[in-house]
Design a protein around this motif. Sequence first.
Motif, PDB file in Angstrom:
ATOM      1  N   GLN A   1      75.713 -13.653  53.300  1.00  0.00           N
ATOM      2  CA  GLN A   1      76.471 -12.539  52.687  1.00  0.00           C
ATOM      3  C   GLN A   1      76.945 -13.192  51.208  1.00  0.00           C
ATOM      4  O   GLN A   1      76.671 -12.165  50.000  1.00  0.00           O
ATOM      5  N   VAL A   2      77.493 -14.356  51.171  1.00  0.00           N
ATOM      6  CA  VAL A   2      77.554 -14.676  50.111  1.00  0.00           C
ATOM      7  C   VAL A   2      76.401 -14.836  48.919  1.00  0.00           C
ATOM      8  O   VAL A   2      76.613 -14.691  48.044  1.00  0.00           O
ATOM      9  N   LEU A   3      75.238 -15.410  49.491  1.00  0.00           N
ATOM     10  CA  LEU A   3      74.009 -15.551  48.621  1.00  0.00           C
ATOM     11  C   LEU A   3      73.568 -14.282  48.209  1.00  0.00           C
ATOM     12  O   LEU A   3      73.061 -14.057  47.129  1.00  0.00           O
ATOM     13  N   ASP A   4      73.906 -13.275  49.057  1.00  0.00           N
ATOM     14  CA  ASP A   4      73.352 -11.626  48.588  1.00  0.00           C
ATOM     15  C   ASP A   4      74.383 -11.421  47.253  1.00  0.00           C
ATOM     16  O   ASP A   4      73.863 -10.653  46.557  1.00  0.00           O
ATOM     17  N   LYS A   5      75.456 -11.861  47.349  1.00  0.00           N
ATOM     18  CA  LYS A   5      76.547 -11.498  46.074  1.00  0.00           C
ATOM     19  C   LYS A   5      76.182 -12.492  44.861  1.00  0.00           C
ATOM     20  O   LYS A   5      76.159 -11.918  43.690  1.00  0.00           O
TER      21      LYS A   5
ATOM     22  N   SER B   1      69.142 -25.146  54.598  1.00  0.00           N
ATOM     23  CA  SER B   1      67.950 -24.551  53.783  1.00  0.00           C
ATOM     24  C   SER B   1      66.784 -24.410  54.977  1.00  0.00           C
ATOM     25  O   SER B   1      66.125 -23.270  54.909  1.00  0.00           O
ATOM     26  N   GLU B   2      66.706 -25.332  55.909  1.00  0.00           N
ATOM     27  CA  GLU B   2      65.642 -25.164  56.891  1.00  0.00           C
ATOM     28  C   GLU B   2      65.941 -24.026  57.831  1.00  0.00           C
ATOM     29  O   GLU B   2      65.166 -23.107  58.223  1.00  0.00           O
ATOM     30  N   GLN B   3      67.199 -24.043  58.255  1.00  0.00           N
ATOM     31  CA  GLN B   3      67.395 -22.898  59.366  1.00  0.00           C
ATOM     32  C   GLN B   3      67.368 -21.312  58.851  1.00  0.00           C
ATOM     33  O   GLN B   3      67.440 -20.560  59.437  1.00  0.00           O
ATOM     34  N   LEU B   4      68.032 -21.484  57.292  1.00  0.00           N
ATOM     35  CA  LEU B   4      67.701 -20.297  56.616  1.00  0.00           C
ATOM     36  C   LEU B   4      66.456 -19.665  56.737  1.00  0.00           C
ATOM     37  O   LEU B   4      66.130 -18.484  56.871  1.00  0.00           O
ATOM     38  N   ARG B   5      65.247 -20.537  56.546  1.00  0.00           N
ATOM     39  CA  ARG B   5      63.906 -20.203  56.510  1.00  0.00           C
ATOM     40  C   ARG B   5      63.558 -19.633  57.585  1.00  0.00           C
ATOM     41  O   ARG B   5      62.293 -18.949  57.854  1.00  0.00           O
ATOM     42  N   THR B   6      64.162 -19.902  58.967  1.00  0.00           N
ATOM     43  CA  THR B   6      63.575 -19.319  60.083  1.00  0.00           C
ATOM     44  C   THR B   6      63.945 -18.039  60.218  1.00  0.00           C
ATOM     45  O   THR B   6      63.752 -17.434  61.569  1.00  0.00           O
TER      46      THR B   6
ATOM     47  N   ALA C   1      67.122 -19.028  51.256  1.00  0.00           N
ATOM     48  CA  ALA C   1      66.831 -20.456  50.981  1.00  0.00           C
ATOM     49  C   ALA C   1      66.408 -20.513  49.618  1.00  0.00           C
ATOM     50  O   ALA C   1      66.977 -21.705  49.187  1.00  0.00           O
ATOM     51  N   ARG C   2      65.914 -19.626  49.010  1.00  0.00           N
ATOM     52  CA  ARG C   2      65.523 -19.899  47.577  1.00  0.00           C
ATOM     53  C   ARG C   2      66.735 -19.600  46.538  1.00  0.00           C
ATOM     54  O   ARG C   2      66.914 -20.539  45.693  1.00  0.00           O
ATOM     55  N   GLU C   3      67.575 -18.814  46.996  1.00  0.00           N
ATOM     56  CA  GLU C   3      68.829 -18.547  46.424  1.00  0.00           C
ATOM     57  C   GLU C   3      69.779 -19.787  46.510  1.00  0.00           C
ATOM     58  O   GLU C   3      70.445 -20.168  45.540  1.00  0.00           O
ATOM     59  N   LEU C   4      69.584 -20.637  47.674  1.00  0.00           N
ATOM     60  CA  LEU C   4      70.395 -21.606  47.917  1.00  0.00           C
ATOM     61  C   LEU C   4      70.103 -22.806  46.884  1.00  0.00           C
ATOM     62  O   LEU C   4      70.949 -23.397  46.248  1.00  0.00           O
ATOM     63  N   ALA C   5      68.671 -22.838  46.880  1.00  0.00           N
ATOM     64  CA  ALA C   5      68.094 -23.949  45.973  1.00  0.00           C
ATOM     65  C   ALA C   5      68.457 -23.507  44.402  1.00  0.00           C
ATOM     66  O   ALA C   5      68.813 -24.408  43.773  1.00  0.00           O
ATOM     67  N   ASN C   6      68.233 -22.297  44.061  1.00  0.00           N
ATOM     68  CA  ASN C   6      68.877 -21.901  42.905  1.00  0.00           C
ATOM     69  C   ASN C   6      70.059 -22.165  42.500  1.00  0.00           C
ATOM     70  O   ASN C   6      70.559 -22.366  41.321  1.00  0.00           O
ATOM     71  N   SER C   7      71.008 -22.059  43.318  1.00  0.00           N
ATOM     72  CA  SER C   7      72.569 -22.228  43.296  1.00  0.00           C
ATOM     73  C   SER C   7      72.732 -23.628  42.739  1.00  0.00           C
ATOM     74  O   SER C   7      73.683 -24.022  41.860  1.00  0.00           O
TER      75      SER C   7
END
Length: 310
Positions: free
Chosen positions: A211-215, A258-263, A272-278
């Motif tokens: 939800q946060v990464l969407d925002k 990151s790994e668990q988001l990709r699943t 996962a990409r947005e997490l890395a971009n953060s």
Amino acid sequence: MSQVISWKLDTLEAQGRYWTEQSGKVTTQLDAVYNDADKSADYIVGKFGNAVRSKSLTVRDEGYKIANALTAAGAVVVGRLEGLQTAQSIIAQSKSTITAEGYLVAEDGSVVLSLSQIANALSDRDNAAVKLAALQRKADDYATSLRWWLDEAGTTAQVLADGVTAAFAELPGGANGAAPVPVTAASGQDLGTKVKNSDQIPADVLTQIDQVLDKTGLSADDLARIKAGEPVDVPASTLEFTQKLLDAAGPEGFSRLSEQLRTQGPNGETHARELANSVMVLSNENVKGIKADGKQTTGGYEQLPQSYRD
């Protein structure tokens, strides 16, 4: 407006297809298990055999609920995607056209004359009033159209979101009316701690982080500007949340997250990409965090927690 333009509709389409594909796979597997159990009457007999076959029927019927939910969610995406794509395309093109003519466009779709337009009109003293009136009429027409499409985009997006929510509502852990996660330093600290303390991050924590990464996820244009060394403004809360999340989770927790988001399928890959971009956003000195009072904070390498710098 910028939120609509930055919608990742290709990812949404891929997620809808993923749900539909998974529904078919789940149904096939459930049927196979049930058929195998049903054929066991000749060699698994008595109460135990009857219990096995009864349980297989229950598992199949409960599993069908998951498959049906995936099918329904995928159908909602397919049914509303074209409307979202049309609205997004028209809004993006309209903004480009309006700004190219010199007007200023606000996030809510308001269109006003720029100082250069006003100065140009006033330079013609004999016709200034007529030119200003014509410019204002055109601005009003642009604003009316733009606001209509923004409303259409918002309505369609809400119908899609409600449809997906309804599709999964009957499942365990489905829609339960939970409040959205605020983007704050406190929520970053809380979620980061939960990530650090979990070998297998709970589904509700992943959902909250999604939800946060969407925002907070940046548009492709903003990411390109960052990579080009140009300044980009973000809410200060985005930097504060990211810093606390990273610090509390630690590098190992960040990697696990990151790994668990990709699943989670295509949508998970995006998160996962947005997490890395953060991390890039937080550590880039060209990123400015804007507070509610207009004051600024600045990203930079020193904003990264020490464990990540090490």
